[in-house]
Design a protein around this motif. Structure first.
Motif, PDB file in Angstrom:
ATOM      1  N   PRO A  75       0.822  -1.206   0.000  1.00 56.79           N
ATOM      2  CA  PRO A  75       0.000   0.000   0.000  1.00 56.79           C
ATOM      3  C   PRO A  75       0.857   1.257   0.000  1.00 56.79           C
ATOM      4  CG  PRO A  75      -0.684  -1.545   1.723  1.00 56.79           C
ATOM      5  CD  PRO A  75       0.620  -2.030   1.195  1.00 56.79           C
ATOM      6  N   GLU A  76       0.347   2.291  -0.622  1.00 53.55           N
ATOM      7  CA  GLU A  76       1.032   3.583  -0.583  1.00 53.55           C
ATOM      8  C   GLU A  76       1.046   4.079   0.863  1.00 53.55           C
ATOM      9  OE1 GLU A  76       0.170   8.178  -1.995  1.00 53.55           O
ATOM     10  OE2 GLU A  76      -0.643   6.528  -3.179  1.00 53.55           O
ATOM     11  N   ARG A  77       2.180   4.653   1.272  1.00 55.78           N
ATOM     12  CA  ARG A  77       2.320   5.142   2.643  1.00 55.78           C
ATOM     13  C   ARG A  77       2.148   6.659   2.651  1.00 55.78           C
ATOM     14  NH1 ARG A  77       4.038   3.766   7.660  1.00 55.78           N
ATOM     15  NH2 ARG A  77       5.285   5.250   8.860  1.00 55.78           N
ATOM     16  N   ILE A  78       1.304   7.152   3.543  1.00 53.85           N
ATOM     17  CA  ILE A  78       1.074   8.589   3.686  1.00 53.85           C
ATOM     18  C   ILE A  78       1.529   9.006   5.086  1.00 53.85           C
ATOM     19  CG2 ILE A  78      -0.651  10.428   3.718  1.00 53.85           C
ATOM     20  CD1 ILE A  78      -2.356   8.754   1.836  1.00 53.85           C
ATOM     21  N   THR A  79       2.429   9.972   5.145  1.00 57.97           N
ATOM     22  CA  THR A  79       3.011  10.378   6.431  1.00 57.97           C
ATOM     23  C   THR A  79       2.690  11.821   6.804  1.00 57.97           C
ATOM     24  OG1 THR A  79       5.075  11.034   5.344  1.00 57.97           O
ATOM     25  CG2 THR A  79       4.927   8.755   6.133  1.00 57.97           C
ATOM     26  N   SER A  80       2.072  12.573   5.905  1.00 57.21           N
ATOM     27  CA  SER A  80       1.812  13.987   6.155  1.00 57.21           C
ATOM     28  C   SER A  80       0.321  14.270   6.264  1.00 57.21           C
ATOM     29  CB  SER A  80       2.399  14.854   5.029  1.00 57.21           C
ATOM     30  OG  SER A  80       1.997  16.202   5.171  1.00 57.21           O
ATOM     31  N   PHE A 122      -7.831   3.778   5.003  1.00 52.63           N
ATOM     32  CA  PHE A 122      -6.589   4.230   5.622  1.00 52.63           C
ATOM     33  C   PHE A 122      -6.336   3.398   6.877  1.00 52.63           C
ATOM     34  CE2 PHE A 122      -8.617   7.828   3.501  1.00 52.63           C
ATOM     35  CZ  PHE A 122      -7.597   8.272   2.662  1.00 52.63           C
ATOM     36  N   LEU A 123      -5.176   2.756   6.928  1.00 51.38           N
ATOM     37  CA  LEU A 123      -4.855   1.870   8.043  1.00 51.38           C
ATOM     38  C   LEU A 123      -3.545   2.278   8.696  1.00 51.38           C
ATOM     39  CD1 LEU A 123      -5.669  -1.607   6.425  1.00 51.38           C
ATOM     40  CD2 LEU A 123      -7.128  -0.254   7.937  1.00 51.38           C
ATOM     41  N   CYS A 124      -3.565   2.331  10.028  1.00 53.58           N
ATOM     42  CA  CYS A 124      -2.347   2.581  10.809  1.00 53.58           C
ATOM     43  C   CYS A 124      -1.979   1.286  11.503  1.00 53.58           C
ATOM     44  CB  CYS A 124      -2.591   3.703  11.821  1.00 53.58           C
ATOM     45  SG  CYS A 124      -1.156   4.035  12.870  1.00 53.58           S
ATOM     46  N   ASP A 125      -0.977   0.622  11.013  1.00 52.70           N
ATOM     47  CA  ASP A 125      -0.650  -0.730  11.461  1.00 52.70           C
ATOM     48  C   ASP A 125      -0.368  -0.799  12.956  1.00 52.70           C
ATOM     49  OD1 ASP A 125      -0.110  -3.537  10.554  1.00 52.70           O
ATOM     50  OD2 ASP A 125       1.830  -3.095  11.486  1.00 52.70           O
ATOM     51  N   GLU A 126       0.341   0.186  13.495  1.00 51.77           N
ATOM     52  CA  GLU A 126       0.724   0.117  14.909  1.00 51.77           C
ATOM     53  C   GLU A 126      -0.471   0.255  15.841  1.00 51.77           C
ATOM     54  OE1 GLU A 126       2.513   3.758  16.763  1.00 51.77           O
ATOM     55  OE2 GLU A 126       2.847   4.302  14.665  1.00 51.77           O
ATOM     56  N   MET A 127      -1.579   0.813  15.334  1.00 54.30           N
ATOM     57  CA  MET A 127      -2.770   0.994  16.164  1.00 54.30           C
ATOM     58  C   MET A 127      -3.771  -0.143  16.014  1.00 54.30           C
ATOM     59  SD  MET A 127      -3.311   5.073  15.453  1.00 54.30           S
ATOM     60  CE  MET A 127      -4.598   5.317  16.667  1.00 54.30           C
ATOM     61  N   LEU A 128      -3.582  -0.985  15.023  1.00 56.00           N
ATOM     62  CA  LEU A 128      -4.506  -2.081  14.771  1.00 56.00           C
ATOM     63  C   LEU A 128      -4.137  -3.286  15.623  1.00 56.00           C
ATOM     64  CD1 LEU A 128      -4.852  -1.796  10.891  1.00 56.00           C
ATOM     65  CD2 LEU A 128      -6.663  -1.412  12.575  1.00 56.00           C
ATOM     66  N   VAL A 129      -4.801  -3.418  16.752  1.00 57.20           N
ATOM     67  CA  VAL A 129      -4.493  -4.507  17.677  1.00 57.20           C
ATOM     68  C   VAL A 129      -5.782  -5.220  18.078  1.00 57.20           C
ATOM     69  CG1 VAL A 129      -2.400  -3.419  18.582  1.00 57.20           C
ATOM     70  CG2 VAL A 129      -4.599  -2.934  19.655  1.00 57.20           C
ATOM     71  N   GLY A 130      -5.667  -6.504  18.359  1.00 53.86           N
ATOM     72  CA  GLY A 130      -6.811  -7.273  18.826  1.00 53.86           C
ATOM     73  C   GLY A 130      -7.438  -8.130  17.747  1.00 53.86           C
ATOM     74  N   ALA A 131      -8.377  -8.950  18.175  1.00 47.83           N
ATOM     75  CA  ALA A 131      -9.015  -9.914  17.274  1.00 47.83           C
ATOM     76  C   ALA A 131      -9.810  -9.234  16.171  1.00 47.83           C
ATOM     77  CB  ALA A 131      -9.919 -10.851  18.080  1.00 47.83           C
ATOM     78  N   THR A 171       0.442   7.005   9.188  1.00 46.82           N
ATOM     79  CA  THR A 171       1.089   7.098  10.491  1.00 46.82           C
ATOM     80  C   THR A 171       0.056   7.411  11.566  1.00 46.82           C
ATOM     81  OG1 THR A 171       1.498   9.452  10.194  1.00 46.82           O
ATOM     82  CG2 THR A 171       3.220   7.930   9.417  1.00 46.82           C
ATOM     83  N   ARG A 172       0.474   7.304  12.809  1.00 48.30           N
ATOM     84  CA  ARG A 172      -0.428   7.611  13.925  1.00 48.30           C
ATOM     85  C   ARG A 172      -0.928   9.055  13.845  1.00 48.30           C
ATOM     86  NH1 ARG A 172      -1.477   5.744  19.198  1.00 48.30           N
ATOM     87  NH2 ARG A 172      -0.057   3.984  18.875  1.00 48.30           N
ATOM     88  N   ASP A 173      -0.040   9.998  13.534  1.00 48.45           N
ATOM     89  CA  ASP A 173      -0.445  11.400  13.439  1.00 48.45           C
ATOM     90  C   ASP A 173      -1.532  11.597  12.386  1.00 48.45           C
ATOM     91  OD1 ASP A 173       1.326  12.105  15.411  1.00 48.45           O
ATOM     92  OD2 ASP A 173       2.816  12.975  14.066  1.00 48.45           O
ATOM     93  N   VAL A 174      -1.363  10.960  11.253  1.00 44.43           N
ATOM     94  CA  VAL A 174      -2.344  11.081  10.178  1.00 44.43           C
ATOM     95  C   VAL A 174      -3.654  10.434  10.600  1.00 44.43           C
ATOM     96  CG1 VAL A 174      -2.898  10.426   7.813  1.00 44.43           C
ATOM     97  CG2 VAL A 174      -0.593  11.229   8.374  1.00 44.43           C
ATOM     98  N   CYS A 175      -3.586   9.309  11.271  1.00 41.57           N
ATOM     99  CA  CYS A 175      -4.802   8.626  11.728  1.00 41.57           C
ATOM    100  C   CYS A 175      -5.566   9.491  12.715  1.00 41.57           C
ATOM    101  CB  CYS A 175      -4.436   7.283  12.361  1.00 41.57           C
ATOM    102  SG  CYS A 175      -5.879   6.255  12.757  1.00 41.57           S
TER     103      CYS A 175
END
Length: 267
Positions: free
Chosen positions: A2-7, A53-62, A83-87
């Protein structure tokens, strides 16, 4: 990948964030969906998402794992890693869960093809609060109602707050929008018995039968139902109020009536 968006200044992110405002939703013909469960239910029901839009580090749990698996099975889905900031920029308040989606508004025109042989229909006239809309949709889904109609609505049906309050059940219950006159004509054509909930209703809800084709009609908390529902083929019902309050929250009233209808239909 996936394309990564950081801003947070990314044009795609700015356009999505504007969908928090009703004017932007109306101009773009789109809405924004928050939450892992809500997005997973939208995908499960085939609701067409334009962007995810998905933030991998925030996606936790079943539930997050289930969403990942569903996303992996989708071929034509535009997924962006953020990123978390974008999310947090995209998400509602402090409820960021790591998943936000953008979708086109669906067709909300009245459609009799969704009705069963003995339908149970919920009508909300003049609804203003998206939280009430979402809560009623959750109950409608729980009892297996055929559809919900917003008559002369004062909020957009797919308001992100309504989606969130419904826990994604808005994608499972056919949801329509029409004028009160159009809704009345639709119900008559469908051959359903109409019950209008009013504080001054002549009959207690406990004394009527919801076993046949039924429409339950509720008004806004501020103004109640319009005079359009004072017709010979509409039964005005009430919930007994034995305390000092003269009415219940509209979503609570809807829950009482829908579960009574469900109880009667199971016997």
């Amino acid at each position: 990948m996936p394309e990564r968006i950081t801003s947070v200044q990314n044009p795609r992110i700015k356009a999505a964030a504007k969908l928090r405002q009703r004017r932007a939703r109306e101009q773009q013909g789109r809405t924004i969906i928050d939450g892992v469960r809500e997005i997973d239910r939208a995908l499960a029901k085939g609701f067409p998402l334009l962007e995810l839009f998905l933030c991998d580090e925030m996606l936790v749990g079943a539930e997050a794992d289930a969403l990942r698996n569903r996303v992996d099975s989708q071929r034509d889905l535009n997924v962006y890693e953020i990123t978390r900031d974008v999310c947090e920029k995209l998400s509602f308040g402090e409820r960021a869960e790591g998943a936000v989606a953008v979708a086109n508004y669906p067709d909300t025109a009245l459609d009799a093809s969704v009705l069963s042989a003995s339908p149970l229909i919920v009508v909300l006239e003049g609804v203003e609060k998206p939280g009430n809309l979402g809560a009623i949709l959750r109950t409608a889904d729980a009892v297996g109602a055929d559809c919900m109609i917003a008559a002369d609505a004062r909020t957009d049906l797919f308001n992100p707050n309504a989606i969130r309050a419904s826990l994604g059940t808005i994608f499972a219950v056919p949801t329509f929008e029409a004028t009160t006159a159009e809704t009345f004509a639709f119900l008559r054509a469908a051959g359903v018995q109409m019950f209008a909930a009013r504080v001054e209703g002549a009959v207690s809800y406990e004394q009527v039968s919801f076993a046949g084709p039924t429409a339950l009609i509720l008004g806004s908390e501020a103004e109640g139902l319009s005079g359009r529902w004072l017709a010979d083929d509409v039964t005005n019902i009430r919930l007994p109020m034995r305390g000092i309050a003269d009415s219940l929250n509209v979503s609570t009233t809807a829950a009482v009536l829908l579960y009574e209808a469900d109880r009667q239909r199971q016997h």
